[in-house]
Design a protein around this motif. Sequence first.
Motif, PDB file in Angstrom:
ATOM      1  N   ASN A  90      27.714 -77.547 -20.669  1.00 39.22           N
ATOM      2  CA  ASN A  90      27.641 -78.739 -19.829  1.00 39.22           C
ATOM      3  C   ASN A  90      28.654 -78.627 -18.686  1.00 39.22           C
ATOM      4  OD1 ASN A  90      30.189 -79.514 -20.831  1.00 39.22           O
ATOM      5  ND2 ASN A  90      29.289 -80.773 -22.447  1.00 39.22           N
ATOM      6  N   ALA A  91      28.612 -79.579 -17.780  1.00 41.04           N
ATOM      7  CA  ALA A  91      29.475 -79.536 -16.595  1.00 41.04           C
ATOM      8  C   ALA A  91      30.958 -79.515 -16.967  1.00 41.04           C
ATOM      9  CB  ALA A  91      29.178 -80.725 -15.685  1.00 41.04           C
ATOM     10  N   GLU A  92      31.352 -80.252 -18.001  1.00 38.62           N
ATOM     11  CA  GLU A  92      32.756 -80.293 -18.406  1.00 38.62           C
ATOM     12  C   GLU A  92      33.223 -78.931 -18.921  1.00 38.62           C
ATOM     13  OE1 GLU A  92      30.500 -82.638 -19.587  1.00 38.62           O
ATOM     14  OE2 GLU A  92      31.117 -84.258 -18.242  1.00 38.62           O
ATOM     15  N   LYS A  93      32.376 -78.278 -19.688  1.00 38.38           N
ATOM     16  CA  LYS A  93      32.757 -76.963 -20.227  1.00 38.38           C
ATOM     17  C   LYS A  93      32.760 -75.901 -19.133  1.00 38.38           C
ATOM     18  CE  LYS A  93      31.850 -77.985 -24.940  1.00 38.38           C
ATOM     19  NZ  LYS A  93      30.924 -77.985 -26.033  1.00 38.38           N
ATOM     20  N   ARG A  94      31.875 -76.017 -18.163  1.00 44.25           N
ATOM     21  CA  ARG A  94      31.890 -75.084 -17.029  1.00 44.25           C
ATOM     22  C   ARG A  94      33.165 -75.275 -16.207  1.00 44.25           C
ATOM     23  NH1 ARG A  94      27.046 -72.603 -14.509  1.00 44.25           N
ATOM     24  NH2 ARG A  94      25.534 -72.430 -16.174  1.00 44.25           N
ATOM     25  N   LEU A  95      33.581 -76.522 -16.062  1.00 45.68           N
ATOM     26  CA  LEU A  95      34.812 -76.805 -15.337  1.00 45.68           C
ATOM     27  C   LEU A  95      36.015 -76.205 -16.076  1.00 45.68           C
ATOM     28  CD1 LEU A  95      35.847 -78.297 -12.809  1.00 45.68           C
ATOM     29  CD2 LEU A  95      36.084 -80.343 -14.235  1.00 45.68           C
ATOM     30  N   LEU A  96      36.034 -76.335 -17.397  1.00 46.70           N
ATOM     31  CA  LEU A  96      37.099 -75.738 -18.203  1.00 46.70           C
ATOM     32  C   LEU A  96      37.064 -74.218 -18.082  1.00 46.70           C
ATOM     33  CD1 LEU A  96      39.418 -75.849 -20.235  1.00 46.70           C
ATOM     34  CD2 LEU A  96      37.697 -76.053 -22.070  1.00 46.70           C
ATOM     35  N   ASP A 108      48.091 -76.908 -15.749  1.00 52.94           N
ATOM     36  CA  ASP A 108      47.211 -76.788 -14.592  1.00 52.94           C
ATOM     37  C   ASP A 108      45.755 -76.636 -15.023  1.00 52.94           C
ATOM     38  OD1 ASP A 108      49.397 -77.026 -12.916  1.00 52.94           O
ATOM     39  OD2 ASP A 108      49.524 -74.871 -12.484  1.00 52.94           O
ATOM     40  N   ILE A 109      45.528 -75.884 -16.095  1.00 56.69           N
ATOM     41  CA  ILE A 109      44.164 -75.727 -16.618  1.00 56.69           C
ATOM     42  C   ILE A 109      43.617 -77.089 -17.037  1.00 56.69           C
ATOM     43  CG2 ILE A 109      42.781 -74.781 -18.520  1.00 56.69           C
ATOM     44  CD1 ILE A 109      44.707 -72.312 -18.410  1.00 56.69           C
ATOM     45  N   ALA A 110      44.412 -77.845 -17.800  1.00 56.07           N
ATOM     46  CA  ALA A 110      43.971 -79.161 -18.257  1.00 56.07           C
ATOM     47  C   ALA A 110      43.675 -80.089 -17.077  1.00 56.07           C
ATOM     48  CB  ALA A 110      45.026 -79.781 -19.175  1.00 56.07           C
ATOM     49  N   LEU A 111      44.571 -80.115 -16.101  1.00 54.97           N
ATOM     50  CA  LEU A 111      44.354 -80.989 -14.945  1.00 54.97           C
ATOM     51  C   LEU A 111      43.096 -80.587 -14.173  1.00 54.97           C
ATOM     52  CD1 LEU A 111      48.015 -81.415 -13.638  1.00 54.97           C
ATOM     53  CD2 LEU A 111      46.602 -83.116 -14.836  1.00 54.97           C
ATOM     54  N   ALA A 112      42.904 -79.287 -13.958  1.00 46.76           N
ATOM     55  CA  ALA A 112      41.728 -78.816 -13.230  1.00 46.76           C
ATOM     56  C   ALA A 112      40.441 -79.103 -14.002  1.00 46.76           C
ATOM     57  CB  ALA A 112      41.849 -77.326 -12.935  1.00 46.76           C
ATOM     58  N   ALA A 113      40.526 -79.051 -15.336  1.00 46.34           N
ATOM     59  CA  ALA A 113      39.366 -79.314 -16.179  1.00 46.34           C
ATOM     60  C   ALA A 113      39.173 -80.807 -16.437  1.00 46.34           C
ATOM     61  CB  ALA A 113      39.505 -78.575 -17.502  1.00 46.34           C
ATOM     62  N   PRO A 117      46.281 -82.875 -21.159  1.00 38.30           N
ATOM     63  CA  PRO A 117      46.934 -81.647 -21.631  1.00 38.30           C
ATOM     64  C   PRO A 117      46.990 -81.537 -23.154  1.00 38.30           C
ATOM     65  CG  PRO A 117      48.110 -82.498 -19.741  1.00 38.30           C
ATOM     66  CD  PRO A 117      47.066 -83.548 -20.114  1.00 38.30           C
ATOM     67  N   ALA A 118      47.158 -82.652 -23.844  1.00 33.89           N
ATOM     68  CA  ALA A 118      47.217 -82.628 -25.306  1.00 33.89           C
ATOM     69  C   ALA A 118      45.882 -82.235 -25.933  1.00 33.89           C
ATOM     70  CB  ALA A 118      47.649 -83.998 -25.831  1.00 33.89           C
TER      71      ALA A 118
END
Length: 163
Positions: A90-96, A108-113, A117-118
């Motif tokens: 899905n779009a969220e997993k592609r963003l991650l 940064d990964i969490a924010l971009a996705a 962060p937790a």
Amino acid sequence: MTPSTTTSAPITPLKPTHQHLAQHLVAGLTTQAIATKTGMSPQTIRKYVRDIRVSIHCPPRCKPQVLVHRLLATEQVALPTTDRATPELNAEKRLLLTAIAELSSPRDIALAAKIAPADLRSALDELLEETGTADVTQLVVLAHAWHLLGAKPTGPVESGASK
């Protein structure tokens, strides 16, 4: 925010020795495993990896999956092939997936996705399980084979070194 390393200078094509080493990196081998396989010293391998990072404008402290992504995206190594079916993400997993490939810092990964962060570890574990990959480097390599990651990096590579 982490300062980015970006340059308008062209990517320097890798020398044959560096290209051979880069293929080992894409295969997921560690410095020690590459040294054993090639007969080179670990110090030589580390120097060559530094040279590769400079050639493709990748920061010194970026994570291995970011380096591998840059190698594949800049066509410095052959695009891998796989007989595994492309997973439906899905779009969220592609963003991650994109964030994992382009950024080194977990924050940064969490924010971009666009996730807390937790929640990054559990989201990452879920993505690895869904794609049947053992680690993020293998995930990035297969994502290129599945054409889930663009041919060229979408933004500057972040080092995460200043965290």
